[in-house]
Design a protein around this motif. Structure first.
Motif, PDB file in Angstrom:
ATOM      1  N   PRO A 604       0.810  -1.221   0.000  1.00 43.31           N
ATOM      2  CA  PRO A 604       0.000   0.000   0.000  1.00 43.31           C
ATOM      3  C   PRO A 604       0.843   1.271   0.000  1.00 43.31           C
ATOM      4  CG  PRO A 604      -0.106  -1.098   2.136  1.00 43.31           C
ATOM      5  CD  PRO A 604       0.577  -2.045   1.200  1.00 43.31           C
ATOM      6  N   ASP A 605       2.084   1.187   0.475  1.00 42.61           N
ATOM      7  CA  ASP A 605       2.949   2.369   0.444  1.00 42.61           C
ATOM      8  C   ASP A 605       3.491   2.649  -0.950  1.00 42.61           C
ATOM      9  OD1 ASP A 605       2.583   2.972   3.064  1.00 42.61           O
ATOM     10  OD2 ASP A 605       4.452   2.091   3.783  1.00 42.61           O
ATOM     11  N   PHE A 618      -9.150  -0.675  -1.388  1.00 39.61           N
ATOM     12  CA  PHE A 618      -9.471  -2.068  -1.655  1.00 39.61           C
ATOM     13  C   PHE A 618      -8.423  -3.002  -1.044  1.00 39.61           C
ATOM     14  CE2 PHE A 618     -11.531  -0.121  -5.566  1.00 39.61           C
ATOM     15  CZ  PHE A 618     -12.806  -0.156  -5.030  1.00 39.61           C
ATOM     16  N   PHE A 619      -7.176  -2.575  -1.084  1.00 37.19           N
ATOM     17  CA  PHE A 619      -6.113  -3.372  -0.472  1.00 37.19           C
ATOM     18  C   PHE A 619      -6.311  -3.437   1.038  1.00 37.19           C
ATOM     19  CE2 PHE A 619      -2.013  -4.391   1.267  1.00 37.19           C
ATOM     20  CZ  PHE A 619      -1.349  -5.126   0.302  1.00 37.19           C
ATOM     21  N   LEU A 620      -6.608  -2.267   1.622  1.00 36.03           N
ATOM     22  CA  LEU A 620      -6.704  -2.180   3.076  1.00 36.03           C
ATOM     23  C   LEU A 620      -7.914  -2.931   3.634  1.00 36.03           C
ATOM     24  CD1 LEU A 620      -5.726   1.586   3.447  1.00 36.03           C
ATOM     25  CD2 LEU A 620      -4.236  -0.410   3.655  1.00 36.03           C
ATOM     26  N   ARG A 621      -8.941  -3.176   2.812  1.00 33.46           N
ATOM     27  CA  ARG A 621     -10.150  -3.864   3.305  1.00 33.46           C
ATOM     28  C   ARG A 621     -10.186  -5.334   2.916  1.00 33.46           C
ATOM     29  NH1 ARG A 621     -15.146  -1.411  -0.197  1.00 33.46           N
ATOM     30  NH2 ARG A 621     -16.128  -3.445   0.164  1.00 33.46           N
ATOM     31  N   THR A 656       3.044   6.235   6.189  1.00 34.29           N
ATOM     32  CA  THR A 656       2.955   4.812   5.868  1.00 34.29           C
ATOM     33  C   THR A 656       1.571   4.250   6.167  1.00 34.29           C
ATOM     34  OG1 THR A 656       3.933   2.636   6.237  1.00 34.29           O
ATOM     35  CG2 THR A 656       3.833   4.120   8.137  1.00 34.29           C
ATOM     36  N   LEU A 657       1.135   3.319   5.301  1.00 36.01           N
ATOM     37  CA  LEU A 657      -0.132   2.619   5.469  1.00 36.01           C
ATOM     38  C   LEU A 657       0.082   1.212   6.028  1.00 36.01           C
ATOM     39  CD1 LEU A 657      -1.836   3.697   2.120  1.00 36.01           C
ATOM     40  CD2 LEU A 657      -2.376   4.513   4.422  1.00 36.01           C
ATOM     41  N   VAL A 658       1.326   0.897   6.382  1.00 32.87           N
ATOM     42  CA  VAL A 658       1.656  -0.416   6.936  1.00 32.87           C
ATOM     43  C   VAL A 658       2.059  -0.214   8.394  1.00 32.87           C
ATOM     44  CG1 VAL A 658       3.107  -2.470   6.734  1.00 32.87           C
ATOM     45  CG2 VAL A 658       2.473  -1.185   4.676  1.00 32.87           C
TER      46      VAL A 658
END
Length: 972
Positions: A604-605, A618-621, A656-658
């Motif tokens: 996601p980053d 969509f990746f995060l869900r 960051t999304l991680v």
């Protein structure tokens, strides 16, 4: 050649192209075309030079070696030196001189007794009939005859170099190994040997050099020029003066010292101070003090008596005889040529030939396959013979490859994402009994899909062909081909190009202007989009976006069809999942069912395509969409140095999304390796700094680089042109960057992920293809099978380009395109046309679906110019990231609506993507002032860089010019 190299660099075209590929292009250009390798012994850019890696000319040209029949000796060698190498007996020896200025023409030359005809010359070079000989420098006068290190003033004979281990005795850096050393190394005959039937040769210096020595001034002085002009008027052409005019006539017209000088020259009785490491040698006709008594009345004194001590200098140190010596007769061989003036250009540069890098022996990949792919394929072959396919993955990769689905793999940059995914697929087929036909692998570009197929083929062999590996749009096309009736389309429906879509929209709206408005509205209004889609379907057309939309509509309306596809592909893998958009997400949901066999991988980053509709949400869900899904992480970066990994991780940390993001460098690096940051005054200065730094990294990309001292000829770790990328945020930056590279003579390719059909000239060619097809159909001549598309393409390009050339102005209705523009577009399409064989429909479809980057010539060895978006998925040894400044990174668009402004978090992700493209060298640059949107403004370093530890950065800036204000006040 213009699209793979720089044809306007200081009169010396520089091609980022292996010599074998240049030979191939040359041979295919037309009857009678041939290639002569130039200055074959010169260290830097020559087929047998000390840096080439080749000991035999044929090794450079591989399967085309028998097409090379002549070689050019260069300034620092002459035919007698080349005769000592039996490997050159099969080649005619020729000599050329530079074409930089009229006085330099013919200073080295090949003499022939043939008709004044191109093909007669070619036959003489090929057969030797009519090739009389060559006129040469004294090789000691060339710039690379001996070994040495110019910066330290060190000049060494080969035996001395060997005693020092090839290193400079002053500074310890590598010596430039010269031509004499290299010839001695490869020679298998004694000095003085002459092969039977060899053409003759003669050594000369130029008449301006002779007169300059007599007058005690430089050969380019006005005084010398005036005297040479007078002598030529009195005695005839310069070459005749040097070779044929009797001494008595020379003495009467130019004085006895001139006659003595030329008599010595003809006898080879000269004094030689050999050149080395880019420094010309000095060839003198008189010893110290000999001219002192004659300069007062130089051209009218009586001839002096015999002078003592003037004897021909030995050519080289004696070498033990290794074959029976045959006396070397050195005959006059026709009209000769003198030495070029010492004003720039080297052994190769002074010949006016393209500096072409020989095909390096150790170059990995070939054909454009990235080095890392080759390494992984080699490892894969070993794996097939050493047990489990997962056995050589690292622990994180192995755990991810073996985990049960639904599975989401978070793979940081350089962590082996594609390697892990392909091994997971291959292990399922080879070791777990999964039928290969049950596997569907999806990605976003044709290039990525092709790379995945290559890796699977290395792992599975022939079984790899049974897996379905394609792009989302390719999958949509496949579904619509199989179920066209459910989409309301004929079986032979066509994927419409942009010009056709505009034509349909104009028909629906009633005018071209209304059509453009309809297209704009359709991008945001579902009803307007539906109207356009229906208008296309009525003509059995589907546009690019419609491939996904219609496929979703078909599966939505026909659950049984969706169910059959789920049965067909129970194992689905999706690469780069963070880039998925709403339509692709909907299609995947219909195919994946409850996710039992679904694997997605991405980061996601590295989600940077929001402007295309991608939604990282969509990746995060994923866990919500598929309850019970497991997650794996890959954190070991095998691509970049520790400093690059650490800097990139710090740069992304604020956005960051991680959670708990970890990225660690698996590679080791030399101590104090840091990220370079350079602040230039303006974009031109930034481009100049990038070009200069590239030159240093390459060890010198041209003789000018070496001559000027900008580079020392010793590169860093074997870096080549194709190992370097210059990245930038906006396409507007490319112009100044390209100009800077062009001025430095550095070849580059500007890459784009735009649709191939958008490239100038492609749409015109597509419209012309049917007419060219009619012409081809009337052609009664034989044509090999599998060449119809390529033949038709050539016909279309030829017709269009001829019409544009005939008009002498850009062809009307072709957007200002010239014949050259159209031919270039045809060259871009040619590799695709060859791949499509006789399938014209496939050719049109591939153009509609493909990106411009997919059609690039893989033979080109050139610097890549890329936007940050286009760089995604690529990697390079060296990365320059230009424009790291406020207003560009993050990008600021004044006046943009709030919803269309760049997202600061995504802008930071762009920086993260750009930084992690680099393996060993990362160089960030910015301009202190830049013009954008019609005004110039102060910029300054990007605020994103403040997140990076200063200890990781090596900052530099040009010296500030002193302001003249105080001095002006004093003068007033």
């Amino acid at each position: 050649l213009a699209k793979v190299g720089n044809l306007a660099s200081d009169g010396r075209p520089i091609l980022g192209l292996d010599s074998r590929h240049l030979l191939d292009i040359t041979l295919n250009a037309g009857p009678g075309c041939y290639l002569v390798p130039a200055h074959i012994w010169t260290p830097w850019f020559a087929v047998l030079g000390s840096k080439s890696g080749f000991d035999v000319v044929a090794d450079c040209y591989g399967d085309l070696a028998d097409q090379v029949f002549a070689v050019e000796t260069g300034l620092s060698s002459d035919p007698p030196m080349n005769w000592t190498c039996s490997s050159l007996d099969g080649y005619r020896l020729v000599s050329n001189s530079d074409a930089h200025s009229p006085p330099m023409l013919g200073r080295e030359a090949t003499t022939l007794d043939v008709e004044l005809d191109y093909f007669a010359i070619e036959r003489a070079f090929r057969t030797g009939a009519g090739l009389q000989g060559t006129v040469n420098f004294f090789p000691e006068g060339g710039r690379y005859h001996l070994d040495g290190h110019r910066k330290c003033g060190v000049r060494l004979e080969p035996t001395q170099s060997a005693a020092h281990g090839g290193m400079c005795p002053e500074c310890g850096k590598p010596l430039t190994i010269g031509v004499l050393n290299r010839v001695t190394e490869l020679a298998d005959r004694p000095e003085g040997y002459r092969p039977g039937g060899a053409a003759g040769s003669v050594n000369l210096v130029s008449l301006p050099d002779v007169v300059g020595e007599l007058l005690g001034t430089g050969p380019k002085s006005k005084k010398v020029d005036a005297e040479v002009t007078r002598l030529v008027a009195a005695l005839g052409p310069e070459l005749a003066i040097l070779l044929a005019v009797p001494p008595g006539e020379l003495s009467r017209a130019g004085g006895s010292l001139l006659a003595e000088a030329i008599t010595r020259l003809r006898a080879g009785a000269v004094r030689k101070e050999a050149g080395y490491d880019g420094e010309y040698g000095v060839i003198r006709l008189f010893g110290p003090g000999e001219l002192e008594r004659g300069t007062a009345a130089l051209f009218d004194v009586a001839a002096p008596g015999p002078l003592d001590g003037v004897v021909p200098a030995p050519r080289r140190p004696a070498r033990p005889a290794c074959a029976a010596a045959e006396p070397a007769a050195r005959d006059g061989a026709g009209v000769p040529v003198p030495v070029p003036a010492r004003d720039g250009g080297g052994d190769g540069a002074a010949h006016g030939h393209a500096s072409v890098e020989p095909a390096a022996k150790d170059r990995e990949g070939g054909g454009g396959i990235p080095r890392n792919v080759v390494r992984e394929e080699e490892a894969s072959r070993a794996e097939r013979t050493s047990g489990s396919l997962l056995g050589r993955l690292d622990p994180e990769q192995r755990a991810a490859a073996a985990a049960a689905a639904p599975l989401m793999i978070i793979a940081g940059p350089g962590t082996g994402k594609t390697r892990t995914l392909t091994h997971r697929l291959a292990a399922g087929v080879a070791e777990q009994g999964v039928p290969a036909g049950a596997c569907l692998a999806l990605t976003f570009t044709r290039r990525a899909a092709e790379e995945m197929r290559e890796r699977l083929a290395a792992l599975l062999g022939r079984r790899a062909a049974l897996l379905t590996v394609t792009t989302f749009h390719g999958l949509g096309l496949m579904i619509l081909r199989e179920h066209h009736e459910l989409a309301g389309l004929a079986a032979d429906f066509t994927v419409a190009d942009e010009s056709t879509v505009l034509e349909v929209a104009a028909g629906l709206a009633g005018s071209p202007r209304g059509g453009r408005t309809l297209l704009t509205e359709a991008a945001a209004d579902p009803q307007r989009r539906q109207l356009l889609r229906q208008g296309l379907a009525a003509r059995d057309l589907v546009d690019f976006d419609g491939l996904i939309e219609l496929a979703v509509a078909v599966l939505d309306s026909a659950p049984a069809v969706a169910a059959r596809l789920r049965e067909r592909w129970p194992r689905i893998s999706v690469d780069e999942y963070q880039d998925i958009d709403a339509g692709q997400y909907a299609l995947l949901r219909l195919l994946a069912g409850d996710g039992t066999g679904l694997t997605v991988i991405g980061d996601p980053d590295q989600a940077i395509y929001r402007f295309r509709g991608a939604d990282v949400g969509f990746f995060l869900r994923f866990g919500e969409d598929y309850p019970g899904a497991s997650t794996a992480q890959l954190t070991a970066n095998y691509r970049s140095s520790p400093a690059i990994v650490a800097g990139a991780l710090q740069a992304i940390a604020p956005a960051t999304l991680v959670p708990g993001r970890v990225l660690r460098a698996a590679a080791q690096a030399a101590p104090r390796t840091r990220i370079s940051v350079h602040e230039a005054a303006d974009p031109a200065g930034e481009a100049a700094w990038i070009a200069e730094t590239i030159d240093l990294l390459l060890g010198g990309s041209s003789f000018h680089s070496l001559d000027s001292g900008r580079a020392d000829g010793h590169g860093h770790g074997g870096i080549g042109l194709a190992d370097i990328a210059v990245l930038y945020r906006t396409d507007a930056q490319a112009a100044s960057l390209g100009q800077g590279l062009t001025r430095a003579g550095l070849p580059f390719q500007k890459r784009s992920h735009d649709l191939l059909e958008r490239r100038p000239g492609v749409a015109d060619i597509l419209r012309e293809l049917p007419l060219a097809g009619l012409a081809v159909g009337r052609d009664p001549g034989p044509r090999p099978p599998g060449t119809a598309v390529a033949h038709q393409l050539r016909g279309a390009v030829g017709r269009l380009a001829a019409a544009a050339d005939a008009a002498r102005t850009p062809a009307a209705g072709r957007g200002g395109l010239s014949g050259t523009d159209l031919r270039t577009a045809g060259e871009v399409l040619a590799p695709l046309a060859r791949r499509c064989g006789d399938d014209m429909e496939r050719f049109r479809t591939e153009i509609a679906l493909g990106a411009e980057v997919d059609a690039l010539d893989p033979r080109a060895d050139a610097i890549a110019l890329l936007t940050l978006h286009a760089a995604k998925g690529l990697e390079f040894e060296v990365v320059f990231l230009a424009g790291c400044e406020r207003g560009l990174l993050p990008l600021w668009l004044p006046g943009a609506a709030p919803g269309s402004r760049p997202d600061p978090a995504e802008e930071r992700r762009l920086l993260f993507v750009g930084m992690t493209r680099a393996r060993t060298h990362l160089l960030l640059s910015c301009a202190a002032r830049r013009s954008r949107h019609g005004s110039s403004a102060e910029t300054g370093v990007s605020p994103f860089l403040s997140a990076i530890d200063p200890d990781l950065l090596d900052r530099s800036a040009p010296p500030r010019a002193r302001r003249p204000a105080d001095r002006q006040l004093r003068l007033l």
